[in-house]
Design an enzyme around this catalytic site. Structure first.
Site, PDB file in Angstrom:
ATOM      1  N   CYS A 231      15.583 -16.696  27.074  1.00 33.83           N
ATOM      2  CA  CYS A 231      15.866 -15.658  26.081  1.00 33.83           C
ATOM      3  C   CYS A 231      14.992 -15.923  24.859  1.00 33.83           C
ATOM      4  O   CYS A 231      14.963 -17.050  24.346  1.00 33.83           O
ATOM      5  CB  CYS A 231      17.342 -15.677  25.696  1.00 33.83           C
ATOM      6  SG  CYS A 231      17.752 -14.591  24.298  1.00 33.83           S
ATOM      7  N   CYS A 318      -8.698  18.450  -7.589  1.00 28.92           N
ATOM      8  CA  CYS A 318      -8.645  19.886  -7.352  1.00 28.92           C
ATOM      9  C   CYS A 318      -8.682  20.187  -5.862  1.00 28.92           C
ATOM     10  O   CYS A 318      -9.419  19.563  -5.091  1.00 28.92           O
ATOM     11  CB  CYS A 318      -9.814  20.568  -8.047  1.00 28.92           C
ATOM     12  SG  CYS A 318      -9.851  22.351  -7.812  1.00 28.92           S
TER      13      CYS A 318
END
Length: 532
Positions: A231, A318
C-alpha cells in the site's frame, strides 16, 4: 488530495511495477472476472489475513489485504513445504525460494532435474566446512582487519571464508542498514557467491538489526510476487494481493482499498483513477506536466487574427486590436469586427465554436487542438481543486457534527449522514476528475453520448450535494435538509456506480476507441485498444 502529477515517475518507462507475464506463471487470475484465469492457490488462506474483498460490480476487483504478520506466515509455510519435499535445511529452502522469486513449482522442477546447478546458482554451492558457528581458532588472523589477538572470535559459512565477528558485524550492518540488502547478502570474500542465511545472521547481529533484516526480507517477498504490492499510503505496512496481469490493464482499472482506507490502482500505484486505464493516465499526466503552463500562457496572451490567422500577442490593455500584417481591426475579447462592436445584436460573452473551414491552416488547427485540451484540462483541474476544498471540509466535518448535535439534540449516530456525504463528495470528485482525462482521448462513437450523459448527471448531483453540505448549522438541523442530503448522497453514489459500470463493461469488451495510439509506449503498463 495530492495532485497525481507528483507521481508521474511511478509509471515511467523504467518502472518494473508490473512484471512480465512470463514470470510466476503459477500466479494468475482474478476470481469472478472473465478476462482472467482462476485465482492462484499458492498463497494460503489464513485467518490472519486482514481483508478478503470480492467483486460486487463490473468495475470491482477481487483482492486481499495482508498485514506484516500474514506476509511472514506465508513465507514460513512455503519454506516448510519446500523443506519437506526437498529435505534440506529451512534456511537453505528460503534462499532457494527467493532465488526463484517464490515460484515453488519451478524450484521443485529445476531442483529435481539438476540439484547441483540450482544450488550453485542460488548461492548454496559446495561446502568446505561444517554448520556455521562462532569459533576461536588458535593463530587465526582476520584478513580484513589483520587482527590476530588471542581469543578472537571468528565466523565462517560453509564456504570456509573466515573473518572476525567484528568485521562480519560491520559488513552486515553496512549491507542491511545502509544498502537495504537482505535476500542476497554474499560472503565478504570477493569471489565467493555464498549467500548468508538467517540462522548465520542471528549469530552475528543485534536483535534490532535482525528485525530490520526480516523487514527487508518481507519487502523482497512482496516485490518479487507480481500479485502482491505494498500500500503506498505513508506509514502503512500492509500489502495487497490482486491477480491482475499487465497485459490486461487495457481491459480493467484495478482499484483496491487498503485496510488503512487508501484507495489506489494496483496496476500503477497511483491514487484511484477510475475510469481511465493506467496507460491513458500516464499519457495524460505527462501531457499536463509538459503542456499546461505553455498552453495557459498562449491561451491568455495570444490569439490569431480572424482575417489572416497570424498569431498576435496582446501588449496593452485596450481590446481594440489591429493586425500589423493585414491591418484588420477586431475585438480581442470576441474576435468580431471592431466596427460592429457595441451594436445591440453583438454578443461578446458567448463562446462560438469555429467550423472546420476556419481551421484550415496549421496555426488555426493548433489553436483548435489547444482549445480542446484546455476544455478537458480546466475541468479536470477544477475537480481536483474542488476535491482539495472538499477534503478541507471533510477534516472539519467532525467539528460540524458536534455542533449539529449541540444545536439540534441529535445523537452521534444521527449526524453520521454528514460524514457519509463528505466521503461521497471525495470519491465522486476523484471519479469526475478522471472522466475528463478519459474523455480527452476518447474517440466519438455511438457510446460516447451515453458516457457524457452519465458524466453530466454525476457532475450535477455532486455540485448539488456540495452546495447542501456547506449550509450553516442552523439549516442543517432541519429535518427536510437532512433528508435531502441523505437522498442526494445516495443518488451521487448510484450515479457514480452507473458511470463506472458502463465504462468498465465497454473497456473489458473492447468497445471504446481512442484518438491516439496507446498500444505500445514502453511504459511498463498495459496497452489500450484503439481504432488504429
Amino acid at each position: 488530495m495530492d495532485s497525481d502529477e507528483d507521481f508521474v515517475s511511478t509509471i515511467s518507462s523504467g518502472d518494473d511495477g508490473m512484471q512480465d507475464d512470463t514470470d510466476n506463471d503459477d500466479l494468475s487470475g482474478v476470481e469472478d472476472y472473465d478476462v482472467f484465469d482462476d485465482e492462484p492457490d499458492d498463497l494460503p488462506d489464513d485467518p490472519s489475513n486482514k481483508s478478503d474483498k470480492k467483486k460486487g460490480t463490473s468495475f470491482d476487483m477481487s483482492y486481499k489485504v495482508y498485514d506484516p504478520q500474514a506476509i511472514q506466515l506465508q513465507q514460513e509455510e512455503m519454506i516448510n513445504e519446500v523443506n519437506l519435499i526437498l529435505e534440506m535445511r529451512k534456511e537453505d529452502a528460503a534462499i532457494l525460494l527467493r532465488h526463484f522469486r517464490w515460484n515453488k513449482e519451478r524450484l521443485n522442477e529445476d531442483y529435481l532435474d539438476n540439484p547441483a546447478k540450482v544450488l550453485e546458482e542460488a548461492g548454496l554451492g559446495p561446502s568446505s566446512s561444517g554448520p556455521p558457528k562462532l569459533e576461536v581458532i588458535p593463530g587465526f588472523m582476520c584478513d580484513i582487519c589483520c587482527e590476530d589477538e588471542e581469543g578472537l572470535q571468528s565466523f565462517a559459512m560453509k564456504c570456509g571464508h573466515r573473518y572476525c565477528v567484528d568485521c562480519y558485524l560491520q559488513y552486515l550492518t553496512q549491507k542491511i542498514r545502509e544498502e537495504g540488502e537482505a535476500a542476497r547478502i554474499r560472503c565478504p570474500a570477493e569471489s565467493c557467491q555464498r549467500i548468508i542465511d538467517a540462522r548465520s545472521l542471528d549469530l552475528l547481529v543485534t536483535p534490532q538489526l535482525a528485525h530490520r533484516y526480516q523487514e527487508l526480507l518481507n519487502r523482497t517477498y512482496v516485490e518479487d510476487k507480481d500479485i502482491l504490492k505494498w500500500c503506498p499510503a505513508p506509514d502503512c505496512e500492509n500489502a495487497v494481493e490482486c491477480a491482475v496481469k499487465k497485459k490486461d490493464l487495457d481491459k480493467v482499472v484495478p482499484t483496491v482499498v487498503c485496510e488503512c482506507g487508501n484507495r489506489f490502482c494496483f496496476g500503477c500505484i497511483l491514487n484511484d483513477h477510475q475510469p481511465a486505464p493506467c496507460e491513458l493516465v500516464k499519457r495524460w499526466l505527462k501531457k499536463c506536466a509538459d503542456d499546461s503552463e505553455t498552453a495557459n500562457w498562449i491561451s491568455a496572451n495570444t490569439k490569431e487574427c480572424p482575417k489572416c490567422n497570424s498569431t498576435i500577442e496582446k501588449n496593452g490593455g485596450c481590446n481594440h486590436m489591429t493586425c500589423r500584417k493585414c491591418k484588420h481591426e477586431f475585438c480581442w475579447m470576441c474576435m468580431g469586427l471592431w466596427s460592429e462592436h457595441g451594436t445591440s445584436w453583438y454578443n461578446c460573452n458567448r463562446f462560438e465554436e469555429r467550423s472546420g473551414t476556419e481551421a484550415r491552416d496549421a496555426q488555426a488547427r493548433s489553436r483548435v487542438s489547444l482549445e480542446r485540451y484546455l476544455h478537458y484540462y480546466n475541468r479536470y483541474a477544477n475537480h481536483e481543486q474542488s476535491a482539495r476544498l472538499d477534503k478541507d471540509i471533510y477534516q472539519k466535518t467532525e467539528k460540524k457534527m458536534v455542533q449539529l448535535q449541540t444545536a439540534s439534540g441529535m445523537s452521534w449516530i444521527e449526524v453520521q449522514y454528514l460524514n457519509s456525504a463528505s466521503q461521497a463528495l471525495q470519491t465522486c470528485r476523484q471519479t469526475l476528475k478522471w472522466t475528463y482525462a478519459f474523455a480527452f482521448y476518447l474517440a466519438r462513437n455511438n457510446l460516447t453520448s451515453i458516457f457524457e450523459d452519465n458524466q453530466k448527471d454525476l457532475e450535477l448531483a455532486v455540485e448539488a450535494l456540495s452546495e447542501m453540505f456547506e449550509k450553516p448549522i442552523s439549516e442543517l438541523s432541519e429535518s427536510k435538509l437532512k433528508g435531502d442530503i441523505m437522498d442526494k448522497t445516495s443518488y451521487c453514489n448510484r450515479r457514480r456506480v452507473i458511470l463506472l459500470e458502463d465504462t468498465a463493461e465497454n473497456l473489458a469488451n473492447g468497445r471504446w476507441t481512442f484518438n491516439v495510439d496507446l498500444k505500445s509506449t514502453g511504459s511498463g503498463v498495459g496497452s489500450i485498444s484503439t481504432r488504429g
